[in-house]
Design an enzyme around this catalytic site. Structure first.
Site, PDB file in Angstrom:
ATOM      1  N   LYS A  74      38.480  32.803  52.350  1.00 28.70           N
ATOM      2  CA  LYS A  74      39.344  32.446  51.226  1.00 28.70           C
ATOM      3  C   LYS A  74      40.092  33.679  50.736  1.00 28.70           C
ATOM      4  O   LYS A  74      39.764  34.809  51.114  1.00 28.70           O
ATOM      5  CB  LYS A  74      38.514  31.840  50.105  1.00 28.70           C
ATOM      6  CG  LYS A  74      37.409  32.739  49.594  1.00 28.70           C
ATOM      7  CD  LYS A  74      36.513  32.028  48.607  1.00 28.70           C
ATOM      8  CE  LYS A  74      35.392  32.953  48.133  1.00 28.70           C
ATOM      9  NZ  LYS A  74      34.549  32.319  47.101  1.00 28.70           N
ATOM     10  N   ARG A 118      29.597  25.572  37.541  1.00 23.21           N
ATOM     11  CA  ARG A 118      30.999  25.795  37.882  1.00 23.21           C
ATOM     12  C   ARG A 118      31.454  24.542  38.629  1.00 23.21           C
ATOM     13  O   ARG A 118      31.682  23.515  38.002  1.00 23.21           O
ATOM     14  CB  ARG A 118      31.105  27.074  38.723  1.00 23.21           C
ATOM     15  CG  ARG A 118      32.424  27.758  38.725  1.00 23.21           C
ATOM     16  CD  ARG A 118      32.365  29.113  39.416  1.00 23.21           C
ATOM     17  NE  ARG A 118      31.866  29.020  40.805  1.00 23.21           N
ATOM     18  CZ  ARG A 118      31.803  30.048  41.630  1.00 23.21           C
ATOM     19  NH1 ARG A 118      32.175  31.253  41.222  1.00 23.21           N
ATOM     20  NH2 ARG A 118      31.355  29.896  42.867  1.00 23.21           N
ATOM     21  N   TYR A 162      50.320  59.365  31.143  1.00 25.52           N
ATOM     22  CA  TYR A 162      50.519  58.644  29.889  1.00 25.52           C
ATOM     23  C   TYR A 162      49.412  58.941  28.881  1.00 25.52           C
ATOM     24  O   TYR A 162      48.223  59.005  29.232  1.00 25.52           O
ATOM     25  CB  TYR A 162      50.555  57.139  30.146  1.00 25.52           C
ATOM     26  CG  TYR A 162      51.838  56.637  30.766  1.00 25.52           C
ATOM     27  CD1 TYR A 162      53.047  56.756  30.101  1.00 25.52           C
ATOM     28  CD2 TYR A 162      51.829  56.026  32.020  1.00 25.52           C
ATOM     29  CE1 TYR A 162      54.238  56.288  30.658  1.00 25.52           C
ATOM     30  CE2 TYR A 162      53.003  55.556  32.598  1.00 25.52           C
ATOM     31  CZ  TYR A 162      54.203  55.692  31.914  1.00 25.52           C
ATOM     32  OH  TYR A 162      55.361  55.230  32.478  1.00 25.52           O
ATOM     33  N   MET A 203      51.821  52.450  37.062  1.00 25.82           N
ATOM     34  CA  MET A 203      52.127  51.283  37.893  1.00 25.82           C
ATOM     35  C   MET A 203      52.250  51.662  39.364  1.00 25.82           C
ATOM     36  O   MET A 203      51.741  50.950  40.242  1.00 25.82           O
ATOM     37  CB  MET A 203      53.421  50.609  37.427  1.00 25.82           C
ATOM     38  CG  MET A 203      53.766  49.363  38.216  1.00 25.82           C
ATOM     39  SD  MET A 203      55.295  48.571  37.660  1.00 25.82           S
ATOM     40  CE  MET A 203      54.816  47.979  36.040  1.00 25.82           C
TER      41      MET A 203
END
Length: 362
Positions: free
Chosen positions: A37, A135, A257, A305
């Protein structure tokens, strides 16, 4: 081209599957499937699935219909099970492509039974009974109703009755014994029907968790199924990125940052073109280590990023163009997961699409 490169060893995946299949068989279990998957956990089902099939794997699990349809193209003659079941309107595509839904509710059972009537033949499926995950799968009330009205399965040829382990990566978790007991009761309710229980870690639990079909996933791709012990699986992925630039900074200057890291001495800072858009979480800030020629190189400052910065002051042989290994045998997906405060699953499935992806040649 010198760019961030993700190298994928499909033969190592196949070898890991063979090892897991042998271990499951040695515990008294039957066949072993492969969970492919999420595009084979992010590594590319078109590459991984044929290698597994060539190794002898005949049963494959995906999450949804779209994944199953893509996989069917690569595996025209293997069994493919769809974990998320058969949502309304998908029945014809499932049948036309010889796909097996995992029936997770009485509604799924009714829908597949009606599809069998319409098709005029029995249709294969797996039945999922929940034993603790809360679930997917029939809950206790639904399972009791199914036992009282077995005609809900008319026209359905059950391949397996299955459940899913909650805490198999923790050997002493009480949930494991509770689930084994519950699953034994489920087996007793379906005499003669084959069953499926163990995932990657469950395979290492021995005979009490062996079944007719194990369903490993993460361990196939090099993840450690026994976190309390040394990883028994072969590494599958290597991620390396070239240094774009090296900058000299003075003591007291900050990097990245929000200035969350400041140099305590004159330092050399190397920047690579990988960031959180490529699957390196921001939570790695000031915590991750890369490797260069087997030596640790520390990440400093925020993950941006598209960029990450490393302190290479103590590595005078590093230069622009040198490759830093972010994931590899000495620093694997589980290591990166721990540094990020998550797990190797999230790191592996989150590896971005901008990497140059290379299949390792034998």
């Amino acid at each position: 081209m010198n760019r961030p490169t993700l190298t994928i060893d499909a033969e190592a995946v196949a070898a890991n599957w063979r090892d897991l299949a042998a271990r499951h068989a040695s515990s008294g279990g039957g066949a072993t499937a492969a969970a492919v998957k999420a595009d084979a956990y992010g590594l590319g089902a078109a590459l991984i699935a044929p290698a597994l099939a060539a190794a002898g794997c005949r049963h494959f699990f995906v999450a949804c219909l779209e994944e199953a349809l893509a996989l069917r193209t690569a595996l025209p003659d293997r069994r493919i099970a769809v974990i998320n079941g058969c949502p309304s309107g998908t029945e014809r595509e499932l049948i036309a492509n010889d796909l097996r839904p995992v029936l997770n509710s009485l509604e799924d059972c009714a829908r597949w039974r009606n599809a069998a009537r319409e098709a005029g033949r029995a249709l294969p499926a797996l039945l999922h009974v929940d034993t603790g995950m809360a679930r997917l799968g029939l809950d206790a009330a639904e399972f009791a109703r199914l036992r009282e009205t077995p005609d809900l399965l008319d026209g359905i040829a059950l391949d397996y009755v299955m459940s899913h382990l909650v805490a198999s990566e923790t050997t002493d978790a009480p949930e494991n014994a509770h689930q084994a007991q519950r699953f034994a009761a489920i087996r007793a309710a379906f005499p003669g029907v084959t069953t499926s229980l163990a995932n990657s870690s469950g395979i290492f639990f021995g005979p009490d968790f062996a079944s007719d079909l194990a369903r490993p996933g993460f361990a196939l791709y090099g993840g450690n199924p026994t976190p309390e012990q040394k990883n028994p699986m072969r590494p599958v992925v290597t991620l390396a990125a070239p240094i774009l630039q090296i900058r000299a900074i003075e003591a007291g200057e900050s990097v990245g940052y929000n200035a969350i890291w400041r140099a305590e001495r004159q330092s050399l800072i190397a920047t690579i073109g990988v960031g959180y858009a490529d699957g390196m979480p921001r939570s790695l800030a000031n915590r991750m280590t890369a490797r260069f020629k087997g030596r640790d190189v520390r990440l400093v400052g925020r993950v941006s990023m598209d960029l990450m910065t490393f302190d290479v002051t103590d590595h005078p042989d590093i230069a622009p163009g040198s490759m830093l290994e972010l994931i590899g045998p000495g620093h694997d997906i589980d290591d990166v997961g721990r540094e990020a405060g998550t797990n190797g699953y999230e790191i592996l499935t989150g590896l971005g699409r901008r990497y140059r992806r290379v299949a390792k040649s034998v």
